[in-house]
Enzyme design. Sequence first.
Site, PDB file in Angstrom:
ATOM      1  N   ARG A 166       0.829  -1.216   0.000  1.00 55.38           N
ATOM      2  CA  ARG A 166       0.000   0.000   0.000  1.00 55.38           C
ATOM      3  C   ARG A 166       0.860   1.261   0.000  1.00 55.38           C
ATOM      4  NH1 ARG A 166      -3.474  -0.162   4.946  1.00 55.38           N
ATOM      5  NH2 ARG A 166      -1.635  -1.214   5.714  1.00 55.38           N
ATOM      6  N   ASN A 196      -6.418  -2.536   2.052  1.00 54.41           N
ATOM      7  CA  ASN A 196      -6.464  -3.992   2.098  1.00 54.41           C
ATOM      8  C   ASN A 196      -7.911  -4.462   2.118  1.00 54.41           C
ATOM      9  OD1 ASN A 196      -3.682  -4.311   2.189  1.00 54.41           O
ATOM     10  ND2 ASN A 196      -3.611  -4.393   4.421  1.00 54.41           N
TER      11      ASN A 196
END
Length: 91
Positions: free
Chosen positions: A18, A36
């Site tokens: 990320r 996520n």
Amino acid sequence: MKHLSMHVYGLVQGVGFRYSTLQVAIESDVTGTVENEMDGSVKIEAEGEEMKLYSFLTKIRQSPSPFAKVKTVDYSFSDNLENYKKFRVIG
């Protein structure tokens, strides 16, 4: 301006994916979010000029994190904009 929705599958959680995506988004000059998902994938919503989004998509497919292993990227483009102000990591 276009909107790009992506789901990235593979080894993409717990490996800095990320935050690497955030860096790629900043470098690619796109806005949006990365987060996520419960199934182990990563969801990315991005907006920007079409050519910049294609460049961003290419870099994500190549795995921006050295520890991640991208297997599949499902994506779609649309004209429905959320008008994000910046790119941010959720969660």
